[in-house]
Motif scaffolding. Structure first.
Motif, mmCIF file in Angstrom:
data_model
loop_
_atom_site.group_PDB
_atom_site.id
_atom_site.type_symbol
_atom_site.label_atom_id
_atom_site.label_comp_id
_atom_site.label_asym_id
_atom_site.label_seq_id
_atom_site.Cartn_x
_atom_site.Cartn_y
_atom_site.Cartn_z
ATOM 1 N N ILE A 1 0.392 -4.109 6.155
ATOM 2 C CA ILE A 1 -0.637 -4.140 5.118
ATOM 3 C C ILE A 1 -1.541 -2.934 5.310
ATOM 4 O O ILE A 1 -2.285 -2.843 6.289
ATOM 5 N N CYS A 2 -1.469 -1.982 4.387
ATOM 6 C CA CYS A 2 -2.248 -0.741 4.480
ATOM 7 C C CYS A 2 -2.976 -0.527 3.159
ATOM 8 O O CYS A 2 -2.567 0.289 2.322
ATOM 9 N N VAL A 3 -4.045 -1.300 2.959
ATOM 10 C CA VAL A 3 -4.766 -1.290 1.690
ATOM 11 C C VAL A 3 -6.260 -1.129 1.949
ATOM 12 O O VAL A 3 -6.732 -1.357 3.066
ATOM 13 N N GLY B 1 0.839 -1.190 0.000
ATOM 14 C CA GLY B 1 0.000 0.000 0.000
ATOM 15 C C GLY B 1 0.878 1.244 0.000
ATOM 16 O O GLY B 1 2.017 1.214 0.502
ATOM 17 N N THR B 2 0.329 2.325 -0.535
ATOM 18 C CA THR B 2 1.119 3.560 -0.636
ATOM 19 C C THR B 2 0.320 4.789 -0.189
ATOM 20 O O THR B 2 0.697 5.919 -0.493
ATOM 21 N N CYS C 1 5.269 -2.072 -1.808
ATOM 22 C CA CYS C 1 4.526 -2.689 -2.904
ATOM 23 C C CYS C 1 3.276 -1.860 -3.156
ATOM 24 O O CYS C 1 2.474 -1.642 -2.233
ATOM 25 N N GLY C 2 3.109 -1.378 -4.394
ATOM 26 C CA GLY C 2 1.979 -0.520 -4.719
ATOM 27 C C GLY C 2 1.230 -0.995 -5.941
ATOM 28 O O GLY C 2 1.642 -1.944 -6.621
ATOM 29 N N THR C 3 0.135 -0.328 -6.231
ATOM 30 C CA THR C 3 -0.648 -0.680 -7.420
ATOM 31 C C THR C 3 0.039 -0.220 -8.700
ATOM 32 O O THR C 3 -0.337 -0.633 -9.786
ATOM 33 N N VAL D 1 -1.675 -5.200 10.187
ATOM 34 C CA VAL D 1 -2.675 -4.869 9.177
ATOM 35 C C VAL D 1 -3.562 -3.737 9.686
ATOM 36 O O VAL D 1 -4.021 -3.757 10.826
ATOM 37 N N GLU D 2 -3.776 -2.755 8.837
ATOM 38 C CA GLU D 2 -4.682 -1.673 9.198
ATOM 39 C C GLU D 2 -6.126 -2.159 9.098
ATOM 40 O O GLU D 2 -6.470 -2.990 8.267
#
Length: 322
Positions: A70-72, A9-10, A33-35, A93-94
């Motif tokens: 994990i921030c998605v 996530g970004t 790691c981003g989209t 994880v958020e």
């Protein structure tokens, strides 16, 4: 031991946590790691030894990571967690941890591996929360009222109920979690939602913009938590607890304790995000997760309440939790 950490996530939460981790001794942020590669590399440039990726498998294959954050958005959970569980990598994880029932299988695999996890219910780590919990130890609670009254986040996925789950799952989950932390487990949920205003104002809005959820706890306490995203900015966010000794009001950075005509106020002096990060990373280093206040197993109990609320709002019937 140097703890090497990666992020998936970004967005805002990644920026917040990564910035704090960069100030903690013995921790090195080495991967994002981003989209898109542009987004991932942009975050990586803030750190001297970090690399950007677009696939979590590639990031995990090329990096020896001791922990991953994990921030998605809610709809993106699942494959990320499974990739980390397969490699026995502890993760933070958020919230929220998912949209519907997906976390039930994830928690089973976590327990099989005995994996260390932490979930971002940062209100639990506030000094004012600890003080309120201490005050409640000798009080008899009758009811609680919770609130998340604010504006609509202007990111497309948030207003799409199939991607965010709606406000009660995505934001108000914090207040549900506080209710559990202070008062105990919920056994019955009844919710009423409506699309009152924002559907006609913001294109693509499918989330409800007003709602109230009434809950009965196993110990008999009655609670109602209401939320809205129709306002122009954040308003009332917090939890009020009513007991035989008076009222305890918890807000983002303020605790107000009322007993008769006497009112005492306490301001939050610490950064709960820093506290939850330090405790999680200490657990990764030591192998002892006992100081983590919300692991995945516990967070799943909060998640099930918010999912039950959504189900009740659709069916018009109360939902009973086992």
């Amino acid at each position: 031991m140097l703890v090497k950490v990666g992020f998936v996530g970004t967005g805002w939460f990644t920026k917040t946590h990564a910035s704090l981790l960069g100030k903690i001794n013995g921790v090195e942020v080495t991967a994002f790691c981003g989209t898109s590669l542009d987004k991932a590399e942009k975050e990586a440039r803030n750190f001297s030894n970090a690399t950007g990726y677009t696939k979590i498998e590639e990031m995990l294959d090329k990096q020896k990571l001791e922990a991953v954050y994990i921030c998605v958005p809610p709809h993106a959970h699942g494959p990320i967690e499974y990739a980390l569980i397969e490699r026995n990598i502890p993760f933070f994880v958020e919230k929220p941890i998912g949209l519907k029932d997906e976390p039930n299988e994830i928690v089973r695999k976590i327990e099989e591996k005995g994996l260390i996890t932490s979930v971002g219910y940062h209100w639990r780590y506030k000094d004012i929360t600890k003080r309120a919990l201490s005050l409640l130890s000798d009080r008899q609670v009758g009811m609680a009222l919770g609130y998340w009254m604010g504006d609509m986040p202007m990111v497309p996925w948030w207003r799409d109920v199939n991607k965010s789950g709606g406000q009660f799952i995505e934001q108000t989950t914090h207040i549900v979690d506080l209710l559990r932390f202070f008062c105990g487990e919920v056994k019955e949920v009844y919710a009423v939602y409506n699309n009152q205003i924002m559907e006609g104002k913001v294109e693509g809005t499918t989330v409800s913009d007003v709602g109230s959820v009434t809950m009965k706890l196993a110990n008999g306490i009655i609670a109602t938590i209401s939320n809205t995203c129709i306002l122009q900015n954040s308003s009332k966010v917090g939890l009020d607890i009513y007991s035989d000794e008076g009222v305890i009001e918890l807000r983002n950075d303020l605790l107000r304790v009322m007993k008769g005509s006497r009112v005492e106020e306490y301001k939050e002096e610490t950064n709960p995000y820093l506290a939850e990060n330090k405790i999680f990373l200490d657990a990764v280093q030591s192998g002892d997760p006992s100081k983590i206040l919300s692991n995945y197993q516990d967070a799943l109990k909060t998640h099930r309440i918010t999912v039950a609320a959504n189900q009740s709002a659709i069916s018009g019937q109360p939902i009973y939790l086992g």
